[in-house]
Design a protein around this motif. Sequence first.
Motif, PDB file in Angstrom:
ATOM      1  N   THR A 111      35.304   6.807  18.302  1.00  0.00           N
ATOM      2  CA  THR A 111      35.152   8.232  18.049  1.00  0.00           C
ATOM      3  C   THR A 111      35.639   8.520  16.633  1.00  0.00           C
ATOM      4  N   GLU A 112      35.276   9.668  16.124  1.00  0.00           N
ATOM      5  CA  GLU A 112      35.672  10.067  14.770  1.00  0.00           C
ATOM      6  C   GLU A 112      36.686  11.200  14.860  1.00  0.00           C
ATOM      7  N   PRO A 113      37.925  10.963  14.453  1.00  0.00           N
ATOM      8  CA  PRO A 113      38.917  12.038  14.490  1.00  0.00           C
ATOM      9  C   PRO A 113      38.588  13.117  13.462  1.00  0.00           C
ATOM     10  N   THR A 114      38.988  14.325  13.763  1.00  0.00           N
ATOM     11  CA  THR A 114      38.762  15.458  12.863  1.00  0.00           C
ATOM     12  C   THR A 114      40.063  16.229  12.710  1.00  0.00           C
ATOM     13  N   GLU A 115      40.081  17.134  11.758  1.00  0.00           N
ATOM     14  CA  GLU A 115      41.250  17.993  11.602  1.00  0.00           C
ATOM     15  C   GLU A 115      41.503  18.759  12.895  1.00  0.00           C
ATOM     16  N   GLN A 116      40.421  19.165  13.556  1.00  0.00           N
ATOM     17  CA  GLN A 116      40.556  19.909  14.807  1.00  0.00           C
ATOM     18  C   GLN A 116      41.178  19.045  15.899  1.00  0.00           C
ATOM     19  N   SER A 117      40.738  17.794  15.995  1.00  0.00           N
ATOM     20  CA  SER A 117      41.294  16.923  17.031  1.00  0.00           C
ATOM     21  C   SER A 117      42.764  16.619  16.761  1.00  0.00           C
ATOM     22  N   ILE A 118      43.151  16.534  15.483  1.00  0.00           N
ATOM     23  CA  ILE A 118      44.547  16.298  15.138  1.00  0.00           C
ATOM     24  C   ILE A 118      45.398  17.514  15.504  1.00  0.00           C
ATOM     25  N   ARG A 119      44.878  18.706  15.220  1.00  0.00           N
ATOM     26  CA  ARG A 119      45.611  19.921  15.609  1.00  0.00           C
ATOM     27  C   ARG A 119      45.738  19.999  17.125  1.00  0.00           C
ATOM     28  N   GLY A 120      44.675  19.599  17.822  1.00  0.00           N
ATOM     29  CA  GLY A 120      44.730  19.590  19.278  1.00  0.00           C
ATOM     30  C   GLY A 120      45.784  18.624  19.793  1.00  0.00           C
ATOM     31  N   LEU A 121      45.901  17.475  19.137  1.00  0.00           N
ATOM     32  CA  LEU A 121      46.912  16.499  19.535  1.00  0.00           C
ATOM     33  C   LEU A 121      48.310  17.065  19.310  1.00  0.00           C
ATOM     34  N   GLU A 122      48.519  17.736  18.185  1.00  0.00           N
ATOM     35  CA  GLU A 122      49.826  18.327  17.904  1.00  0.00           C
ATOM     36  C   GLU A 122      50.213  19.326  18.988  1.00  0.00           C
ATOM     37  N   LYS A 123      49.268  20.164  19.392  1.00  0.00           N
ATOM     38  CA  LYS A 123      49.541  21.145  20.441  1.00  0.00           C
ATOM     39  C   LYS A 123      49.840  20.459  21.771  1.00  0.00           C
ATOM     40  N   LYS A 124      49.060  19.417  22.068  1.00  0.00           N
ATOM     41  CA  LYS A 124      49.247  18.703  23.331  1.00  0.00           C
ATOM     42  C   LYS A 124      50.621  18.045  23.393  1.00  0.00           C
ATOM     43  N   VAL A 125      50.995  17.339  22.322  1.00  0.00           N
ATOM     44  CA  VAL A 125      52.290  16.661  22.302  1.00  0.00           C
ATOM     45  C   VAL A 125      53.419  17.685  22.343  1.00  0.00           C
ATOM     46  N   GLY A 126      53.243  18.807  21.610  1.00  0.00           N
ATOM     47  CA  GLY A 126      54.265  19.848  21.636  1.00  0.00           C
ATOM     48  C   GLY A 126      54.449  20.418  23.026  1.00  0.00           C
ATOM     49  N   ALA A 127      53.354  20.632  23.746  1.00  0.00           N
ATOM     50  CA  ALA A 127      53.429  21.171  25.103  1.00  0.00           C
ATOM     51  C   ALA A 127      54.094  20.177  26.048  1.00  0.00           C
ATOM     52  N   ILE A 128      53.766  18.900  25.906  1.00  0.00           N
ATOM     53  CA  ILE A 128      54.363  17.882  26.775  1.00  0.00           C
ATOM     54  C   ILE A 128      55.852  17.749  26.487  1.00  0.00           C
ATOM     55  N   TRP A 129      56.218  17.817  25.211  1.00  0.00           N
ATOM     56  CA  TRP A 129      57.640  17.712  24.868  1.00  0.00           C
ATOM     57  C   TRP A 129      58.420  18.893  25.440  1.00  0.00           C
ATOM     58  N   SER A 130      57.840  20.086  25.377  1.00  0.00           N
ATOM     59  CA  SER A 130      58.493  21.257  25.970  1.00  0.00           C
ATOM     60  C   SER A 130      58.683  21.063  27.472  1.00  0.00           C
ATOM     61  N   ALA A 131      57.671  20.477  28.121  1.00  0.00           N
ATOM     62  CA  ALA A 131      57.768  20.218  29.559  1.00  0.00           C
ATOM     63  C   ALA A 131      58.849  19.175  29.854  1.00  0.00           C
ATOM     64  N   VAL A 132      58.957  18.161  28.988  1.00  0.00           N
ATOM     65  CA  VAL A 132      59.998  17.150  29.154  1.00  0.00           C
ATOM     66  C   VAL A 132      61.381  17.791  28.982  1.00  0.00           C
ATOM     67  N   GLU A 133      61.514  18.666  27.988  1.00  0.00           N
ATOM     68  CA  GLU A 133      62.799  19.346  27.766  1.00  0.00           C
ATOM     69  C   GLU A 133      63.201  20.166  28.993  1.00  0.00           C
ATOM     70  N   ARG A 134      62.240  20.910  29.559  1.00  0.00           N
ATOM     71  CA  ARG A 134      62.543  21.716  30.745  1.00  0.00           C
ATOM     72  C   ARG A 134      62.933  20.829  31.925  1.00  0.00           C
ATOM     73  N   ALA A 135      62.189  19.738  32.094  1.00  0.00           N
ATOM     74  CA  ALA A 135      62.476  18.834  33.215  1.00  0.00           C
ATOM     75  C   ALA A 135      63.852  18.204  33.070  1.00  0.00           C
ATOM     76  N   CYS A 136      64.224  17.846  31.843  1.00  0.00           N
ATOM     77  CA  CYS A 136      65.553  17.258  31.613  1.00  0.00           C
ATOM     78  C   CYS A 136      66.648  18.292  31.841  1.00  0.00           C
ATOM     79  N   GLU A 137      66.415  19.513  31.363  1.00  0.00           N
ATOM     80  CA  GLU A 137      67.411  20.571  31.525  1.00  0.00           C
ATOM     81  C   GLU A 137      67.667  20.868  32.994  1.00  0.00           C
ATOM     82  N   ARG A 138      66.598  20.854  33.794  1.00  0.00           N
ATOM     83  CA  ARG A 138      66.714  21.192  35.215  1.00  0.00           C
ATOM     84  C   ARG A 138      66.862  19.971  36.116  1.00  0.00           C
TER      85      ARG A 138
END
Length: 271
Positions: free
Chosen positions: A204-231
Amino acid sequence: MSLPLPSSLSPSKVSSFKDCALAFRFSAIDKLPEAPSVPAVKGTAVHRALELLLGGEPGSRTRERGSECLRQALAEIREEPEWGELALEASEAEAFDRDTAVTLERYFTIEDPRRVEPLGLELTLESEIGGVTVRGIIDRLERDPDGRLVVTDYKTGRTPGRAQEQSRLGGVHFYAYLCHRHYGELPARVQLMYLGSEPQIISTEPTEQSIRGLEKKVGAIWSAVERACERDDFRPKTSALCNWCSFQQYCPAFGGDPDEARAVAMAASGA
């Protein structure tokens, strides 16, 4: 009681959290050892053989040289503790060697290694997304004939169906992001090279859009990991992957107790 955050995220850890948060906890936070498997060790041997092959001069990258590299890789594997843990019988060890040889031969059917110009092999890159360190090991980074970056990830398992292709390519987009941050340019192509019974390349060919999507995805997963660790709230998610999970004995879905895993982890760390 809150749990410590993992020090970093990788493509495999991101997938692990999405597949089963509890398995992620056992692996990334409790750091329980996972029993080695024959397929995983075969993959390690083939990856090492390809690293040795492509690390040599282009003109030397023949099938014969590939066989030599595989013999070296297998010799190295047999010195590792994981090999002993597999406890293979003599006939099983012979089958293991034959299977790795067949897998390596498939590589030569889909690519001419003499035309590859690697910039890095088994290359570790890391960066930061939203406050978390992201880290990945790129099997191969190279330049295509036009001078553009290409990321290649070897897969020694079976080729996925069309419905699974995009999820499998998600990890390679992760590597594209790391290249973008490290080299200041976006790879022209990221590809999965499958060396199973139906060898083929999925790209596949990565694009600026796909990179931004990855940043959002990783950020969301990290937030979920933080909540899970806190609780201290990591829940199991049963699926077909449970059949290969190393942590069933601690999983409540199989009658286990996660607190036992924590006790094992603390004992192993000397805490």
